[in-house]
Design a protein around this motif. Structure first.
Motif, PDB file in Angstrom:
ATOM      1  N   ARG A   1     -34.784   7.978 -20.343  1.00 41.47           N
ATOM      2  CA  ARG A   1     -34.921   6.509 -20.248  1.00 41.47           C
ATOM      3  C   ARG A   1     -33.701   5.794 -20.820  1.00 41.47           C
ATOM      4  NH1 ARG A   1     -40.565   7.644 -21.480  1.00 41.47           N
ATOM      5  NH2 ARG A   1     -40.117   7.452 -23.704  1.00 41.47           N
ATOM      6  N   ALA A   2     -33.052   6.381 -21.822  1.00 35.91           N
ATOM      7  CA  ALA A   2     -31.869   5.746 -22.414  1.00 35.91           C
ATOM      8  C   ALA A   2     -30.637   5.882 -21.525  1.00 35.91           C
ATOM      9  CB  ALA A   2     -31.585   6.352 -23.788  1.00 35.91           C
TER      10      ALA A   2
ATOM     11  N   LEU B   1     -27.588   3.203 -17.759  1.00 31.31           N
ATOM     12  CA  LEU B   1     -26.138   3.358 -17.614  1.00 31.31           C
ATOM     13  C   LEU B   1     -25.783   3.893 -16.232  1.00 31.31           C
ATOM     14  CD1 LEU B   1     -25.290   4.994 -21.059  1.00 31.31           C
ATOM     15  CD2 LEU B   1     -24.614   2.713 -20.319  1.00 31.31           C
ATOM     16  N   ILE B   2     -26.521   4.894 -15.792  1.00 28.31           N
ATOM     17  CA  ILE B   2     -26.259   5.517 -14.503  1.00 28.31           C
ATOM     18  C   ILE B   2     -26.501   4.516 -13.370  1.00 28.31           C
ATOM     19  CG2 ILE B   2     -26.852   7.444 -12.996  1.00 28.31           C
ATOM     20  CD1 ILE B   2     -25.643   8.261 -15.692  1.00 28.31           C
ATOM     21  N   ARG B   3     -27.612   3.811 -13.461  1.00 25.38           N
ATOM     22  CA  ARG B   3     -28.001   2.909 -12.369  1.00 25.38           C
ATOM     23  C   ARG B   3     -27.047   1.720 -12.255  1.00 25.38           C
ATOM     24  NH1 ARG B   3     -29.131   2.511  -7.504  1.00 25.38           N
ATOM     25  NH2 ARG B   3     -30.634   0.946  -6.850  1.00 25.38           N
ATOM     26  N   VAL B   4     -26.703   1.103 -13.363  1.00 24.09           N
ATOM     27  CA  VAL B   4     -25.826  -0.068 -13.327  1.00 24.09           C
ATOM     28  C   VAL B   4     -24.416   0.335 -12.873  1.00 24.09           C
ATOM     29  CG1 VAL B   4     -24.723  -1.867 -14.721  1.00 24.09           C
ATOM     30  CG2 VAL B   4     -27.155  -1.354 -15.024  1.00 24.09           C
ATOM     31  N   GLU B   5     -23.904   1.451 -13.373  1.00 19.26           N
ATOM     32  CA  GLU B   5     -22.588   1.899 -12.931  1.00 19.26           C
ATOM     33  C   GLU B   5     -22.613   2.238 -11.446  1.00 19.26           C
ATOM     34  OE1 GLU B   5     -18.790   3.058 -12.273  1.00 19.26           O
ATOM     35  OE2 GLU B   5     -19.627   1.840 -13.893  1.00 19.26           O
ATOM     36  N   GLY B   6     -23.725   2.814 -10.976  1.00 20.74           N
ATOM     37  CA  GLY B   6     -23.842   3.114  -9.555  1.00 20.74           C
ATOM     38  C   GLY B   6     -23.796   1.865  -8.706  1.00 20.74           C
ATOM     39  N   LEU B   7     -24.457   0.815  -9.151  1.00 15.56           N
ATOM     40  CA  LEU B   7     -24.424  -0.454  -8.417  1.00 15.56           C
ATOM     41  C   LEU B   7     -23.022  -1.044  -8.394  1.00 15.56           C
ATOM     42  CD1 LEU B   7     -27.732  -2.153  -9.586  1.00 15.56           C
ATOM     43  CD2 LEU B   7     -27.156  -1.461  -7.251  1.00 15.56           C
TER      44      LEU B   7
ATOM     45  N   GLY C   1     -18.338  11.741 -25.557  1.00 15.64           N
ATOM     46  CA  GLY C   1     -18.841  11.547 -26.915  1.00 15.64           C
ATOM     47  C   GLY C   1     -19.434  10.163 -27.113  1.00 15.64           C
ATOM     48  N   ILE C   2     -18.817   9.152 -26.488  1.00 17.69           N
ATOM     49  CA  ILE C   2     -19.353   7.794 -26.590  1.00 17.69           C
ATOM     50  C   ILE C   2     -20.716   7.707 -25.916  1.00 17.69           C
ATOM     51  CG2 ILE C   2     -18.983   5.391 -25.923  1.00 17.69           C
ATOM     52  CD1 ILE C   2     -15.989   5.910 -26.114  1.00 17.69           C
ATOM     53  N   VAL C   3     -20.855   8.322 -24.747  1.00 15.21           N
ATOM     54  CA  VAL C   3     -22.164   8.306 -24.076  1.00 15.21           C
ATOM     55  C   VAL C   3     -23.216   8.977 -24.945  1.00 15.21           C
ATOM     56  CG1 VAL C   3     -23.439   9.013 -22.017  1.00 15.21           C
ATOM     57  CG2 VAL C   3     -21.057   8.317 -21.815  1.00 15.21           C
ATOM     58  N   ASP C   4     -22.860  10.063 -25.597  1.00 18.60           N
ATOM     59  CA  ASP C   4     -23.794  10.726 -26.512  1.00 18.60           C
ATOM     60  C   ASP C   4     -24.288   9.762 -27.574  1.00 18.60           C
ATOM     61  OD1 ASP C   4     -23.648  13.098 -25.199  1.00 18.60           O
ATOM     62  OD2 ASP C   4     -22.532  14.178 -26.738  1.00 18.60           O
ATOM     63  N   ARG C   5     -23.379   9.004 -28.147  1.00 17.33           N
ATOM     64  CA  ARG C   5     -23.759   8.068 -29.211  1.00 17.33           C
ATOM     65  C   ARG C   5     -24.651   6.955 -28.695  1.00 17.33           C
ATOM     66  NH1 ARG C   5     -18.347   7.124 -32.895  1.00 17.33           N
ATOM     67  NH2 ARG C   5     -17.910   9.326 -33.353  1.00 17.33           N
TER      68      ARG C   5
ATOM     69  N   PRO D   1     -30.604   9.730 -30.180  1.00 16.81           N
ATOM     70  CA  PRO D   1     -30.924   9.241 -31.533  1.00 16.81           C
ATOM     71  C   PRO D   1     -30.074   9.959 -32.576  1.00 16.81           C
ATOM     72  CG  PRO D   1     -32.928   9.771 -30.303  1.00 16.81           C
ATOM     73  CD  PRO D   1     -31.779  10.289 -29.500  1.00 16.81           C
ATOM     74  N   ILE D   2     -29.958   9.338 -33.737  1.00 17.02           N
ATOM     75  CA  ILE D   2     -29.091   9.874 -34.779  1.00 17.02           C
ATOM     76  C   ILE D   2     -29.480  11.293 -35.166  1.00 17.02           C
ATOM     77  CG2 ILE D   2     -28.418   9.597 -37.203  1.00 17.02           C
ATOM     78  CD1 ILE D   2     -28.603   6.595 -36.794  1.00 17.02           C
TER      79      ILE D   2
END
Length: 610
Positions: free
Chosen positions: A177-178, A182-188, A242-246, A250-251
Motif C-alpha cells: 500500500r505504501a 508512487l508507482i501509479r502516479v509515476e506511471g500516469l 535507497g530513497i524509495v526504501d526510506r 517502516p523504521i
C-alpha cells in the motif's frame, strides 16, 4: 522521452525543491518537505550493493542476490535478439526495440510502453512490473538479469519493484500500500503527463505528498544526467533505490530479520541450489531468512561461523543424495584434510555437519559450493566430453614431450624400434617434469586430494593386488625390456628405470588425468561400495593407449615372449583399471604406485622363471 508537463502549477510544485544538488541519501532527505522527511530514517540498512563479474559491473540487493541489474546508457537490443535472449532476462523501458512481451516458457520479459503500442493506453514499465509481481511472479525461482539503458524514474521504480518483489506479496500489505501510490502516479506522469494526475484517484494531500517524493527521486536522476558519467549510473540508481526504501519501509521493518550475506552460490540441479553465507545468527535462525530469499530452490545451506569454520545443513531432504556425499568431496579437495579417515575432516550426519574441527577448512566459499555441486549434480554430456578431452590432452602432453626428447637423442635410426636405457631415462625424466609442471598449473597444492597428493586412507585397496599382478603379467606394467632371463647384475643396472617408469605412469594417468576427471565425475570413496567410475575407466583407457608405443619401443615386456600387442593392450587396460580404482579408494598416488611396483616385481619374477 517523457511528454513535457502542461500544467504550470504542477510543474512548479514538482520542481520546486530542485534548487540543490544531491550528493547522497542524507542530502536528499534534507531537501524534502517536512511531511515526507518525517517518514525517513537513516537507521535502515543499506540493502543494495554494486558488484562486478566477467560481464562488468552490476547492482543487486542483499535480499535478492540472484537478480543482477545491468545499466548501460544507450543500450539497445533488436527485437530478434531480445526474443532469443538468455533465459531469465528482463528488458526495461526501451532497452529492447520490440513491443511488450512475456515469454513464460523461456522466462524472458520486455516491460515497455514505447514500441508497437498506443502509449496513452499502455501501462508504464514500473506499473507492468508491479502487475507481474501482484500476479504471482516469483523471482526466487531462478537467476535473473535486468537490462536497462536510461535510469529515468519509471525504470528506477520498475527495478525497485523487481528487487523488492518478495516484500510486495500478501504477507506485507502495508509495504504494498505504501509503494503503489508512487508507482501509479509515476506511471500516469510517464504515460499521460501531469494533466491526468486526477486519474490516480488520490486526494489532494496524498497526491502532493506523493509528487514530493517523486520529486526527491527525480533530483538524483537529474544530477546523474548532468554529470553524464557512465560509471556513476549504478551509484545514482543505488541512491534512488535507497530513497524509495526510506519512503516505503517502516523504521523497524528489517530489525527482526537477521542480516545474511551471500558468499557463494551454485546449482545442485535446475531447481535446487547450495548457498554459502555469513550471518550473525545460528543456522536454524538463518534458514527461514534464506528460504524467504531463495524460495523452494534452497537445497543446502553452508553457514560461515568464523575463519575456516562452517556448518552445513541439507534443507531439502528429497535431494538425490545426502551430506555424506558432500563430506566425501569436501574431504577430497580440502588441503586441511590429510584423508577422509582423519579425525580432522568434514563430517556429521546426513542432514547437518561441519568443517574440520581441529584446523578449520582451507577452502574458500566458492570452493565449498563447487564441491557440493560436484557431489549432487550430474554433469551434462558437454561437460563430460570437455573434461575427458582435457584429461586426455594433458596426459598426452607429458607422453609426447617425453617421446620427442627420447627420439631426438636416440642413436637408433629406426626409432621407435628399440629404446636404449639412455633414451628411456630421458623419456621418463621429461615426462615426469612435464607432469609435475601440469600438477602445479592445476593448483594441486590447493586440491591435493583431488590429484592424489596425500597419504593413503584405509587398506581396502590392497584387495586389488591380484588384478594388478595379472595386468602386469600380460604386459601392462611400464618397465624397461629385460629380454630372456635377467640376472641380478642386469636387474641392478635397470633399477633406476624400474623405479622411474611406474612413477611416470602414475603421476600422468592417476594424478593429472584422473584428477581432472574426478573434478567433474563421481568417484569411489574409502570404505564405500565398489564400482567402476568414469574417472577410473577413462584413465585406464588412456593408460592402455599409451602402453602401445612403449610396447613397440621395448620388446619383451610381457611375461611370455610370444604375447601379442593385443594382449599387452588388454593387460594395460586391466592394470590401469585396478590402479584407477585403487587411487580413488586410497585417495593417494602412493597406493597405485605400490601396486604398479608389485606388478613389475611379479613380471620380473615370471621372466626369470621362463
Amino acid at each position: 522521452m517523457k511528454p513535457e508537463p502542461t500544467n504550470p502549477d504542477a510543474v512548479s510544485f514538482l520542481r520546486g525543491s530542485q534548487s540543490k544538488r544531491l550528493p547522497d541519501d542524507e542530502a536528499t532527505a534534507e531537501t524534502l518537505p517536512l511531511p515526507v522527511l518525517a517518514e525517513f530514517s537513516d537507521q535502515q540498512p543499506q540493502r543494495y550493493v554494486i558488484k562486478q563479474d566477467d560481464n562488468g559491473r552490476y547492482l543487486t540487493s542483499r535480499e535478492t542476490p540472484e537478480i543482477k541489474v545491468r545499466l548501460q546508457r544507450d543500450l539497445s537490443v533488436t527485437a530478434a535478439a531480445a526474443r532469443k535472449a538468455p533465459e531469465g532476462t528482463i528488458f526495461l523501458d526501451g532497452t529492447a526495440q520490440d513491443e511488450p512481451f512475456l515469454d513464460h516458457e523461456r522466462q524472458v520479459f520486455n516491460l515497455d510502453h514505447h514500441e508497437g503500442v498506443i502509449r496513452r493506453f499502455t501501462l508504464s514499465a514500473c506499473e507492468q512490473a508491479m502487475v507481474l509481481v501482484l500476479r504471482g511472479l516469483d523471482l526466487r525461482e531462478r537467476p535473473w538479469t535486468i537490462l536497462a539503458n536510461q535510469p529515468d524514474l519509471d525504470t528506477v521504480l520498475a527495478i525497485w519493484v523487481l528487487l523488492n518483489s518478495v516484500n510486495l506479496g500478501d504477507e506485507q500489505p502495508e509495504i504494498r500500500r505504501a509503494s503503489i501510490p508512487l508507482i501509479r502516479v509515476e506511471g500516469l506522469i510517464d504515460s499521460q503527463g501531469l494533466e491526468f494526475l486526477e486519474f490516480s484517484g488520490m486526494g489532494e494531500t496524498d497526491l502532493k505528498e506523493t509528487l514530493a517524493r517523486l520529486d526527491a527521486l527525480r533530483e538524483v536522476e537529474l544530477s546523474a544526467s548532468d554529470e553524464g558519467n557512465e560509471d556513476t549510473l549504478l551509484e545514482s540508481l543505488m541512491a534512488q533505490l535507497g530513497i524509495v526504501d526510506r519512503m516505503v519501509y517502516p523504521i523497524d521493518f528489517f530489525d527482526t530479520m537477521p542480516g545474511v550475506e551471500e558468499l557463494a552460490l551454485e546449482e545442485l540441479s535446475p531447481d535446487r541450489i547450495v548457498v554459502v553465507c555469513r550471518c550473525d545468527c545460528g543456522i536454524y535462525e538463518a534458514e527461514p531468512v534464506l528460504k524467504r530469499l531463495y524460495g523452494k530452490r534452497l537445497g543446502i545451506v553452508v553457514l560461515q561461523k568464523g575463519p575456516g569454520a562452517y556448518t552445513v545443513r541439507q534443507v531439502d531432504s528429497f535431494l538425490p543424495a545426502n551430506l555424506k556425499e558432500a563430506y566425501r568431496t569436501l574431504n577430497l579437495v580440502d588441503p586441511a584434510v590429510k584423508n577422509s579417515r582423519s579425525s580432522n575432516c568434514w563430517g556429521g550426519s546426513g542432514e547437518i555437519g561441519g568443517s574440520p574441527r581441529g584446523s578449520g577448512t582451507q577452502l574458500e566459499p566458492g570452493d565449498i559450493a563447487a564441491a557440493c555441486q560436484l557431489a549432487y549434480r550430474r554433469p551434462s554430456l558437454k561437460q563430460c566430453a570437455t573434461s575427458a578431452g582435457l584429461a586426455f590432452l594433458l596426459s598426452s602432453l607429458s607422453m609426447v614431450v617425453g617421446w620427442v626428447i627420447a627420439a631426438v637423442s636416440s642413436a637408433t635410426p629406426s626409432w621407435p624400434g628399440v629404446m636404449g636405457q639412455r633414451e628411456l631415462a630421458l623419456f621418463g625424466g621429461a615426462a615426469v617434469a612435464v607432469t609435475c609442471l601440469l600438477l602445479l598449473t592445476l593448483k594441486a597444492s590447493r586440491r591435493p586430494g583431488l590429484f592424489g597428493i596425500r597419504l593413503p586412507a584405509g587398506w581396502d585397496w590392497l584387495w586389488l593386488s591380484p588384478l594388478a599382478v595379472v595386468g602386469a603379467l600380460l604386459g601392462g606394467a611400464w618397465m624397461p625390456g629385460v629380454g630372456g632371463s635377467p640376472n641380478l647384475l642386469q636387474l641392478a643396472k635397470l633399477v633406476p628405470l624400474l623405479l622411474l617408469l611406474p612413477v611416470v605412469a602414475e603421476i600422468t594417468f592417476r594424478g593429472v588425468a584422473q584428477g581432472v576427471l574426478m573434478a567433474r565425475y563421481r568417484a569411489q570413496r574409502t570404505g564405500g561400495p565398489w564400482f567402476v567410475s568414469w574417472p577410473a575407466l577413462l584413465s585406464a583407457v588412456f593408460f592402455a593407449l599409451w602402453t602401445v608405443p612403449l610396447y613397440l619401443a621395448l620388446p619383451a615386456t610381457t611375461a611370455s615372449p610370444s604375447s601379442s600387442l593385443v594382449v599387452a593392450i588388454f593387460g594395460g587396460l586391466l592394470l590401469g583399471l585396478a590402479l584407477g580404482i585403487c587411487r580413488e579408494r586410497a585417495e593417494s598416488l602412493v597406493a597405485p604406485l605400490t601396486l604398479h611396483y608389485l606388478g613389475a616385481g611379479a613380471f620380473l619374477l615370471a621372466r626369470s622363471l621362463l
